[in-house]
Scaffold this active site. Structure first.
Site, PDB file in Angstrom:
ATOM      1  CE  LYS A 137      -0.499   0.170   5.098  1.00 27.63           C
ATOM      2  NZ  LYS A 137      -1.472   0.520   6.169  1.00 27.63           N
TER       3      LYS A 137
ATOM      4  CE1 TYR B 235      14.205  31.954   6.787  1.00 28.34           C
ATOM      5  CE2 TYR B 235      14.432  29.761   6.633  1.00 28.34           C
ATOM      6  CZ  TYR B 235      14.351  30.850   5.951  1.00 28.34           C
ATOM      7  OH  TYR B 235      14.508  30.788   4.746  1.00 28.34           O
TER       8      TYR B 235
HETATM    9  C1  LIG Z   1      -4.126  -4.214   7.616  1.00 28.30           C
HETATM   10  C2  LIG Z   1      -2.618  -4.282   7.681  1.00 28.30           C
HETATM   11  N1  LIG Z   1      -2.011  -5.510   7.434  1.00 28.30           N
HETATM   12  C3  LIG Z   1      -0.619  -5.644   7.267  1.00 28.30           C
HETATM   13  C4  LIG Z   1      -0.019  -4.352   7.589  1.00 28.30           C
HETATM   14  C5  LIG Z   1       1.773  -4.539   7.538  1.00 28.30           C
HETATM   15  O1  LIG Z   1       2.194  -4.037   8.732  1.00 28.30           O
HETATM   16  P1  LIG Z   1       3.786  -4.013   8.711  1.00 28.30           P
HETATM   17  O2  LIG Z   1       4.150  -2.964   7.878  1.00 28.30           O
HETATM   18  O3  LIG Z   1       3.747  -3.576  10.253  1.00 28.30           O
HETATM   19  O4  LIG Z   1       4.342  -5.271   8.420  1.00 28.30           O
HETATM   20  C6  LIG Z   1      -0.633  -3.072   7.513  1.00 28.30           C
HETATM   21  C7  LIG Z   1       0.323  -1.970   7.640  1.00 28.30           C
HETATM   22  O5  LIG Z   1       0.187  -0.937   8.206  1.00 28.30           O
HETATM   23  C8  LIG Z   1      -1.814  -3.030   7.547  1.00 28.30           C
HETATM   24  O6  LIG Z   1      -2.468  -1.923   7.680  1.00 28.30           O
END
Ligand SMILES: Cc1ncc(COP(=O)(O)O)c(C=O)c1O
Length: 357
Positions: A30, A256
């Site tokens: 994702k 700044y």
């Molecule tokens: C539904 C879900 N599954 C798996 C993962 C993977 O998690 P990680 O990156 O900690 O392995 C995520 C990440 O946020 C998630 O939202």
């Protein structure tokens, strides 16, 4: 000279192999594969034998389908564009009992994974009673054109936490549900729950589960600090360049709004061509950068620049490393800068030069 975000492809792939071992992983890709690049990451994961992917966006799911015609693609957010989900053969979460009843007729031929809510409370059916109600309603539905239940899943909210007992609670609740459903002869092609932290804590995949759903470890950051650095390796380098080294004296304010006050004469400040506009978090700039293998303190962060206090060994045009395998993203996660994914997501890929080597 421009700041560079670069990934060592061979190292990325080797790390993914080490994380996978002989296990079946669903690679979480994702948010543009944690900003490593969706096309890049999917291609690398396919090459090491991962052919199951998950994302939260239908748009990304469709991009994955184009890259991986035979892959299993799981959409972790429910969407209402059912025709597209069918057309691209995307599997999708079933996020609540009400979603099921409201969309029962539109979900035909879609492969769904029933989601259990657990302690995160983000999505999912609330109890085993709800899950059984769904399974039995579905079983009794005489419509030949109906959805197809292929998976069962949950997501843990506390697998990365060691100081509280919540992981133990959500883990037990989930394993009890899986056991109870299997005991009643319900069958699922896929059962998955574990993120990176849970995958490492459990030293592999839970019994009766088909996959671990792993993200951050595949991208080279440790989910918790007691995992040895050699086990998960970072392939990403983020670096800027020293434009010039300037001297300031005791009492001079630099940056700044009085960002840094020199406490001695002839303090050497390197002016570096990377800043928060490139995605370096303010919390990260409270720490160090690496120049010629040595760490120096960052003294002020600006939009396109930062000041690093240096010594005589440093000169203009030297490289300034913000992240690489010796000064890792996960080190700063454990120092409280922000989650691994937060630091990675902050990078501005429009202003940094992006290179895969
Ligand atoms: C539904 C879900 N599954 C798996 C993962 C993977 O998690 P990680 O990156 O900690 O392995 C995520 C990440 O946020 C998630 O939202």
């Amino acid at each position: 000279m421009t700041a560079i975000w670069s990934v060592d492809t061979a190292k990325f792939r080797k790390n993914a192999e080490n994380v996978k071992q002989d296990n079946q992983l669903m690679a979480v890709v994702k948010n543009n594969a944690y900003h490593y690049g969706l096309e890049f990451a999917v291609t690398q994961f396919l090459a090491i034998g991962i052919n199951t992917f998950s994302t939260t966006s239908l748009r990304e799911a469709i991009r994955i389908r184009k890259l991986a015609p035979d892959a299993t693609i799981f959409l972790m957010n429910a969407v209402y564009e059912f025709d597209k989900v069918r057309a691209y053969n995307i599997q999708m979460t079933l996020p609540s009992l009400s979603f099921y009843y409201e969309n029962l007729n539109e979900l035909y031929n879609i492969q769904v994974h029933v989601e259990y809510e657990n302690l995160l409370h983000r999505s999912g059916l609330k109890t085993i009673a709800e899950i059984k109600e769904l399974l039995s309603h579905h079983e009794q539905n005489q419509n030949t054109n109906k959805m197809n239940i292929v998976g069962l899943w949950t997501h843990f909210g506390y697998a990365d936490e060691f100081d509280v007992t919540d992981y133990k609670i959500e883990r037990e609740a989930w394993l009890d549900i899986v056991e109870a459903l299997l005991a009643e002869n319900y069958q699922f092609d896929m059962i998955h729950a574990q993120n990176s932290a849970s995958y490492y804590r459990e030293e592999g995949i839970f019994p009766n589960h088909t996959h671990a759903r792993v993200g951050i470890a595949l991208y080279g950051s440790r989910p918790y600090s007691t995992i040895d650095e050699t086990v998960i390796q970072q392939s990403l380098t983020v670096k800027g360049n020293i434009i010039q080294v300037r001297e300031v004296n005791q009492g001079d304010y630099c940056g700044y709004s009085f960002a840094f006050e020199a406490t001695r004469d002839q303090t050497k400040l390197a002016v570096v061509d990377i800043g928060y506009g490139d995605g370096i978090l303010k919390s990260r700039a409270k720490h160090e950068a690496m120049i010629n293998g040595k760490r120096f303190p960052i003294r002020a962060l600006m939009m396109s620049h930062m000041f690093v206090e240096v010594d005589d060994s440093v000169s203009a045009r030297d490289e300034v490393i913000l992240y690489n395998n010796d000064i890792r993203v996960d080190e700063y996660t454990f120092k409280g800068v922000g989650a691994n994914s937060e630091q990675l997501s902050a990078m501005n890929h429009d202003s940094l030069i992006k290179e895969y080597r």
